[in-house]
Design an enzyme around this catalytic site. Structure first.
Site, PDB file in Angstrom:
ATOM      1  N   HIS A 104      14.032 -33.495   3.868  1.00 48.19           N
ATOM      2  CA  HIS A 104      14.159 -34.349   5.056  1.00 48.19           C
ATOM      3  C   HIS A 104      14.964 -33.599   6.094  1.00 48.19           C
ATOM      4  CE1 HIS A 104      17.621 -35.101   2.456  1.00 48.19           C
ATOM      5  NE2 HIS A 104      18.315 -35.323   3.560  1.00 48.19           N
ATOM      6  N   HIS A 106      17.463 -34.225   9.387  1.00 51.74           N
ATOM      7  CA  HIS A 106      18.275 -35.179  10.138  1.00 51.74           C
ATOM      8  C   HIS A 106      18.012 -34.948  11.624  1.00 51.74           C
ATOM      9  CE1 HIS A 106      21.111 -36.156   6.724  1.00 51.74           C
ATOM     10  NE2 HIS A 106      20.607 -35.010   6.294  1.00 51.74           N
TER      11      HIS A 106
HETATM   12  P1  AMP Z   1      21.468 -35.153   2.707  1.00 53.01           P
HETATM   13  O1  AMP Z   1      22.869 -35.451   2.219  1.00 53.01           O
HETATM   14  O2  AMP Z   1      21.381 -34.063   3.716  1.00 53.01           O
HETATM   15  O3  AMP Z   1      20.560 -34.953   1.526  1.00 53.01           O
HETATM   16  O4  AMP Z   1      20.993 -36.441   3.476  1.00 53.01           O
HETATM   17  C1  AMP Z   1      20.672 -37.618   2.803  1.00 53.01           C
HETATM   18  C2  AMP Z   1      20.816 -38.723   3.802  1.00 53.01           C
HETATM   19  O5  AMP Z   1      20.076 -39.823   3.323  1.00 53.01           O
HETATM   20  C3  AMP Z   1      22.251 -39.209   4.016  1.00 53.01           C
HETATM   21  O6  AMP Z   1      22.601 -39.073   5.370  1.00 53.01           O
HETATM   22  C4  AMP Z   1      22.202 -40.671   3.562  1.00 53.01           C
HETATM   23  O7  AMP Z   1      22.997 -41.503   4.387  1.00 53.01           O
HETATM   24  C5  AMP Z   1      20.743 -40.993   3.681  1.00 53.01           C
HETATM   25  N1  AMP Z   1      20.230 -42.001   2.775  1.00 53.01           N
HETATM   26  C6  AMP Z   1      20.352 -42.052   1.433  1.00 53.01           C
HETATM   27  N2  AMP Z   1      19.685 -43.109   0.933  1.00 53.01           N
HETATM   28  C7  AMP Z   1      19.114 -43.721   1.990  1.00 53.01           C
HETATM   29  C8  AMP Z   1      18.291 -44.886   2.128  1.00 53.01           C
HETATM   30  N3  AMP Z   1      17.929 -45.620   1.072  1.00 53.01           N
HETATM   31  N4  AMP Z   1      17.881 -45.241   3.371  1.00 53.01           N
HETATM   32  C9  AMP Z   1      18.260 -44.519   4.443  1.00 53.01           C
HETATM   33  N5  AMP Z   1      19.025 -43.407   4.379  1.00 53.01           N
HETATM   34  C10 AMP Z   1      19.457 -43.024   3.167  1.00 53.01           C
END
Ligand code: AMP
Length: 118
Positions: A104, A106
């Protein structure tokens, strides 16, 4: 580290089995709001098909990635940060801060951004 549909939260969002505020989707790409936003606009842009991280990207993902960036630019315009500027970042591996092992990006905007990221 590939997880099946049941174990990956982003796969569950894609399948409609976990809640998310989806802002845009195509056949291959989904964009939804981060549940813990770190900027006024903080949208996650991801492929619907599971890829663990950027480390797993291969030539076969070229078309998907092009579409992902087209979606990101569309979302930036829709979220009204196209003119003020926006950032796309993907954390790759735990040491870089990756916590969800489904590729993903950001998409962040709506405030000034420091460089380099912390
Ligand atoms: P990363 O730490 O770069 O892998 O980013 C993961 C992101 O996913 C974090 O910013 C979390 O806040 C977000 N996240 C985790 N679970 C969910 C969810 N169920 N819905 C929306 N965002 C999520």
């Amino acid at each position: 580290m590939t997880e099946g549909l049941s174990g990956c939260v982003f796969c569950r969002i894609v399948a409609g089995e976990a809640p998310a505020e989806i802002v845009h989707e195509t056949d291959r790409i989904i964009a939804f709001r981060d549940r813990n936003p770190r900027a006024p606009v903080h949208v996650l842009v991801a492929p619907k098909d599971h890829v663990d991280s950027a480390a797993e990207i291969g030539p076969e993902h070229g078309d998907m990635l092009a579409e992902l960036f087209v979606v990101a630019a569309h979302v930036a315009r829709a979220e009204r940060v196209a003119e003020s500027g926006w950032r796309m970042v993907t954390n790759t591996g735990p040491g870089a801060g990756q916590s969800v092992f489904h590729l993903h990006f950001h998409l962040m905007g709506g405030r000034s951004m420091g460089w380099p990221p912390g």
